[in-house]
Design a protein around this motif. Structure first.
Motif, PDB file in Angstrom:
ATOM      1  N   SER A 114      -1.357  -2.578  -2.128  1.00 32.74           N
ATOM      2  CA  SER A 114      -2.057  -1.772  -1.131  1.00 32.74           C
ATOM      3  C   SER A 114      -2.530  -2.654   0.017  1.00 32.74           C
ATOM      4  O   SER A 114      -2.563  -3.876  -0.084  1.00 32.74           O
ATOM      5  CB  SER A 114      -3.248  -1.055  -1.770  1.00 32.74           C
ATOM      6  OG  SER A 114      -2.822  -0.242  -2.844  1.00 32.74           O
ATOM      7  N   GLY A 115      -2.910  -2.008   1.119  1.00 35.12           N
ATOM      8  CA  GLY A 115      -3.414  -2.756   2.268  1.00 35.12           C
ATOM      9  C   GLY A 115      -2.324  -2.987   3.295  1.00 35.12           C
ATOM     10  O   GLY A 115      -1.131  -3.037   2.973  1.00 35.12           O
ATOM     11  N   ALA A 116      -2.751  -3.122   4.553  1.00 35.85           N
ATOM     12  CA  ALA A 116      -1.795  -3.251   5.657  1.00 35.85           C
ATOM     13  C   ALA A 116      -1.786  -4.648   6.239  1.00 35.85           C
ATOM     14  O   ALA A 116      -1.425  -4.842   7.394  1.00 35.85           O
ATOM     15  CB  ALA A 116      -2.129  -2.227   6.758  1.00 35.85           C
ATOM     16  N   SER A 130      -1.860   5.328  -1.283  1.00 36.05           N
ATOM     17  CA  SER A 130      -1.456   3.991  -0.819  1.00 36.05           C
ATOM     18  C   SER A 130      -0.072   4.043  -0.181  1.00 36.05           C
ATOM     19  O   SER A 130       0.164   3.396   0.851  1.00 36.05           O
ATOM     20  CB  SER A 130      -1.465   3.004  -1.981  1.00 36.05           C
ATOM     21  OG  SER A 130      -2.767   2.808  -2.482  1.00 36.05           O
ATOM     22  N   ARG A 131       0.822   4.821  -0.792  1.00 37.09           N
ATOM     23  CA  ARG A 131       2.172   4.923  -0.228  1.00 37.09           C
ATOM     24  C   ARG A 131       2.125   5.609   1.134  1.00 37.09           C
ATOM     25  O   ARG A 131       2.804   5.166   2.080  1.00 37.09           O
ATOM     26  CB  ARG A 131       3.067   5.698  -1.181  1.00 37.09           C
ATOM     27  CG  ARG A 131       4.512   5.796  -0.705  1.00 37.09           C
ATOM     28  CD  ARG A 131       5.434   6.268  -1.796  1.00 37.09           C
ATOM     29  NE  ARG A 131       6.826   6.241  -1.386  1.00 37.09           N
ATOM     30  CZ  ARG A 131       7.845   6.417  -2.206  1.00 37.09           C
ATOM     31  NH1 ARG A 131       7.624   6.624  -3.492  1.00 37.09           N
ATOM     32  NH2 ARG A 131       9.090   6.372  -1.763  1.00 37.09           N
ATOM     33  N   GLN A 132       1.329   6.655   1.262  1.00 42.47           N
ATOM     34  CA  GLN A 132       1.199   7.335   2.554  1.00 42.47           C
ATOM     35  C   GLN A 132       0.617   6.402   3.603  1.00 42.47           C
ATOM     36  O   GLN A 132       1.083   6.379   4.752  1.00 42.47           O
ATOM     37  CB  GLN A 132       0.325   8.578   2.397  1.00 42.47           C
ATOM     38  CG  GLN A 132       0.976   9.686   1.572  1.00 42.47           C
ATOM     39  CD  GLN A 132       0.029  10.847   1.317  1.00 42.47           C
ATOM     40  OE1 GLN A 132      -1.168  10.778   1.604  1.00 42.47           O
ATOM     41  NE2 GLN A 132       0.555  11.932   0.766  1.00 42.47           N
ATOM     42  N   ASP A 133      -0.396   5.616   3.201  1.00 40.72           N
ATOM     43  CA  ASP A 133      -1.018   4.675   4.140  1.00 40.72           C
ATOM     44  C   ASP A 133      -0.018   3.605   4.579  1.00 40.72           C
ATOM     45  O   ASP A 133       0.047   3.257   5.771  1.00 40.72           O
ATOM     46  CB  ASP A 133      -2.242   4.010   3.507  1.00 40.72           C
ATOM     47  CG  ASP A 133      -3.372   4.997   3.265  1.00 40.72           C
ATOM     48  OD1 ASP A 133      -3.357   6.083   3.882  1.00 40.72           O
ATOM     49  OD2 ASP A 133      -4.272   4.692   2.459  1.00 40.72           O
ATOM     50  N   LEU A 134       0.744   3.078   3.617  1.00 39.54           N
ATOM     51  CA  LEU A 134       1.728   2.054   3.959  1.00 39.54           C
ATOM     52  C   LEU A 134       2.831   2.627   4.846  1.00 39.54           C
ATOM     53  O   LEU A 134       3.280   1.967   5.793  1.00 39.54           O
ATOM     54  CB  LEU A 134       2.332   1.463   2.678  1.00 39.54           C
ATOM     55  CG  LEU A 134       1.417   0.549   1.855  1.00 39.54           C
ATOM     56  CD1 LEU A 134       2.093   0.163   0.549  1.00 39.54           C
ATOM     57  CD2 LEU A 134       1.046  -0.696   2.642  1.00 39.54           C
ATOM     58  N   GLU A 135       3.276   3.841   4.531  1.00 40.60           N
ATOM     59  CA  GLU A 135       4.308   4.473   5.364  1.00 40.60           C
ATOM     60  C   GLU A 135       3.795   4.701   6.773  1.00 40.60           C
ATOM     61  O   GLU A 135       4.526   4.502   7.755  1.00 40.60           O
ATOM     62  CB  GLU A 135       4.741   5.795   4.729  1.00 40.60           C
ATOM     63  CG  GLU A 135       5.581   5.615   3.459  1.00 40.60           C
ATOM     64  CD  GLU A 135       5.892   6.937   2.783  1.00 40.60           C
ATOM     65  OE1 GLU A 135       5.210   7.932   3.104  1.00 40.60           O
ATOM     66  OE2 GLU A 135       6.800   6.973   1.924  1.00 40.60           O
ATOM     67  N   ALA A 136       2.524   5.112   6.891  1.00 41.32           N
ATOM     68  CA  ALA A 136       1.931   5.315   8.217  1.00 41.32           C
ATOM     69  C   ALA A 136       1.854   3.991   8.970  1.00 41.32           C
ATOM     70  O   ALA A 136       2.117   3.929  10.185  1.00 41.32           O
ATOM     71  CB  ALA A 136       0.538   5.932   8.084  1.00 41.32           C
ATOM     72  N   LEU A 160      -2.480   8.032 -10.122  1.00 38.92           N
ATOM     73  CA  LEU A 160      -1.401   8.727  -9.410  1.00 38.92           C
ATOM     74  C   LEU A 160      -1.831   9.087  -7.993  1.00 38.92           C
ATOM     75  O   LEU A 160      -1.053   8.924  -7.034  1.00 38.92           O
ATOM     76  CB  LEU A 160      -0.999   9.993 -10.180  1.00 38.92           C
ATOM     77  CG  LEU A 160      -0.316   9.794 -11.540  1.00 38.92           C
ATOM     78  CD1 LEU A 160      -0.052  11.135 -12.201  1.00 38.92           C
ATOM     79  CD2 LEU A 160       0.981   9.011 -11.383  1.00 38.92           C
ATOM     80  N   GLN A 161      -3.059   9.571  -7.848  1.00 29.71           N
ATOM     81  CA  GLN A 161      -3.576   9.918  -6.526  1.00 29.71           C
ATOM     82  C   GLN A 161      -3.667   8.685  -5.631  1.00 29.71           C
ATOM     83  O   GLN A 161      -3.268   8.718  -4.463  1.00 29.71           O
ATOM     84  CB  GLN A 161      -4.946  10.585  -6.653  1.00 29.71           C
ATOM     85  CG  GLN A 161      -4.918  11.946  -7.341  1.00 29.71           C
ATOM     86  CD  GLN A 161      -6.301  12.480  -7.638  1.00 29.71           C
ATOM     87  OE1 GLN A 161      -7.318  11.851  -7.336  1.00 29.71           O
ATOM     88  NE2 GLN A 161      -6.366  13.645  -8.251  1.00 29.71           N
ATOM     89  N   ASN A 162      -4.190   7.579  -6.197  1.00 31.30           N
ATOM     90  CA  ASN A 162      -4.327   6.347  -5.415  1.00 31.30           C
ATOM     91  C   ASN A 162      -2.962   5.792  -5.015  1.00 31.30           C
ATOM     92  O   ASN A 162      -2.788   5.289  -3.893  1.00 31.30           O
ATOM     93  CB  ASN A 162      -5.104   5.300  -6.213  1.00 31.30           C
ATOM     94  CG  ASN A 162      -6.566   5.659  -6.378  1.00 31.30           C
ATOM     95  OD1 ASN A 162      -7.095   6.475  -5.615  1.00 31.30           O
ATOM     96  ND2 ASN A 162      -7.234   5.057  -7.331  1.00 31.30           N
ATOM     97  N   ALA A 163      -2.009   5.881  -5.952  1.00 30.10           N
ATOM     98  CA  ALA A 163      -0.663   5.388  -5.643  1.00 30.10           C
ATOM     99  C   ALA A 163      -0.029   6.209  -4.520  1.00 30.10           C
ATOM    100  O   ALA A 163       0.587   5.653  -3.605  1.00 30.10           O
ATOM    101  CB  ALA A 163       0.216   5.442  -6.900  1.00 30.10           C
TER     102      ALA A 163
END
Length: 375
Positions: free
Chosen positions: A155-157, A228-234, A222-225
């Motif tokens: 996680s994290g950008a 995190s994927r949405q945040d990374l994709e953004a 599952l929610q955090n994953a």
């Protein structure tokens, strides 16, 4: 005298036989009472065995049942002695009721032995099932701990676009284990359902709380994953937008720089100079129109840095910004020069026209003067 002696002898023998029978009766009754008392105590002890809540409590209960089985097996010799004494009383008295009474107690004893063995098997199963449940539960928790640690590392950008894309790819691989995770939680739940029948009410409450905690933790993971994927994709999309806009700006600046270089050549005529001046003004306007793009790029970069991107990427944008400002300054300088060239050339043409007009007038006057002298 012989008859009297015979009578006395018979009387003494009868007395001895009766004493022996009385002793045998007493021994039998004592043995019977002791065994009967022990049997009742053992039966009561088995009745007092209740379901337990935890694995440790069940192990402790199983140890007690094993001890009871050991005592039960040890009691076999006392039961055999009682049966022997009962049979001796039956032989001496001829009354079969004593042997029957002893046999009935022996039958109860054997029934108790069978019940104790079955009870031990049952509690061995309870312990094994509860142990399997706890092992599965703790294994699932450890597996979730590992998954959570990996999720935290993905996680994290921070970093550049390639670093974020790499984390996104690893997170996608991590999410491939979602089916395995659901299967693990389901297996623990099924194991708990097996344990429930052999567990007390308090123990069932404990297991239900553990299952609820495990399921909730899995749902949160599952929610955090997903988040995190949405945040990374953004973040990847922001990087892509930033990179595309930056590359487009660099291409535009390169074209403008080439155009400025081409427009720096000196022109011969005023129309050419005016046309060049108009073109340079167009280039300056294009640069002015590009300035909002530069500002947006700066904003996008600031957002990326605030979300964790490496501040070192600022230097790359600074080079582009410096290039933009340098080209803008060159364009403005060229615009001022081309404007000055046009003004100077226009002034020159006005002066030249005025001089020509004056010379023409002067020549006409000179011609007129010559004609007067001739007359």
């Amino acid at each position: 005298t012989e008859d009297w002696q015979s009578f006395l002898k018979t009387l003494e023998q009868t007395k001895a036989d009766l004493a022996k029978q009385l002793a045998e009766w007493t021994e039998f009754e004592e043995a019977y009472e002791a065994n009967s008392t022990w049997l009742k105590a053992a039966e009561q002890q088995m009745k007092e065995i209740n379901l337990k809540a935890t694995l440790d409590e069940k192990k402790e209960q199983l140890d007690k049942i094993r001890t009871l089985n050991e005592y039960t097996a040890y009691q076999q010799s006392y039961m055999d002695q009682m049966l022997d004494r009962g049979q001796a009383v039956t032989r001496s008295s001829g009354d079969p009721r004593v042997a029957n009474q002893a046999s009935q107690l022996i039958s109860k004893y054997h029934s108790l032995c069978s019940s104790a063995k079955e009870l031990m098997k049952t509690w061995e199963r309870y312990v094994a099932e509860h142990k399997e449940y706890e092992n599965g539960y703790h294994d699932c928790e450890a597996w979730l701990d590992d998954l959570q640690q990996r999720l935290d590392s993905f996680s994290g950008a921070s970093g550049d676009k390639f670093a974020v894309e790499n984390r996104l790819a690893k997170l996608a691989e991590l999410q491939l284990q979602n089916e395995e995770g659901s299967g693990r939680v389901k297996k623990v739940t099924e194991s708990a359902n097996v344990v429930m029948p052999g567990t007390s009410t308090r123990g069932k409450d404990i297991i239900n709380e553990e299952l609820e905690k495990l399921k909730k933790r899995w749902e949160i993971f599952l929610q955090n994953a997903t988040q995190s994927r949405q945040d990374l994709e953004a973040t990847v999309n922001r990087w892509q937008q930033y990179s595309d806009a930056k590359d487009k700006l660099i291409k535009s600046l390169s074209d403008l720089e080439q155009s400025l270089h081409a427009e720096s050549a000196l022109q011969s005529t005023l129309p050419d100079k005016q046309a060049q001046h108009n073109r340079v003004q167009g280039l300056c306007k294009t640069l002015d129109n590009q300035r909002p793009t530069v500002v947006n790029l700066q904003d996008n970069l600031d957002q990326l840095i605030s979300s964790g991107a490496d501040p070192a990427v600022t230097s790359e944008f600074t080079d582009v910004l410096n290039q933009f400002e340098d080209i803008s300054n060159k364009a403005n300088d060229l615009k001022q020069k081309s404007d000055q060239y046009c003004k100077e050339h226009s002034s020159y043409q006005k002066d030249l026209t005025a001089a020509r007009d004056w010379l023409t007038t002067a020549l006409e006057r000179l011609t007129s003067c010559n004609d007067s002298q001739v007359d």
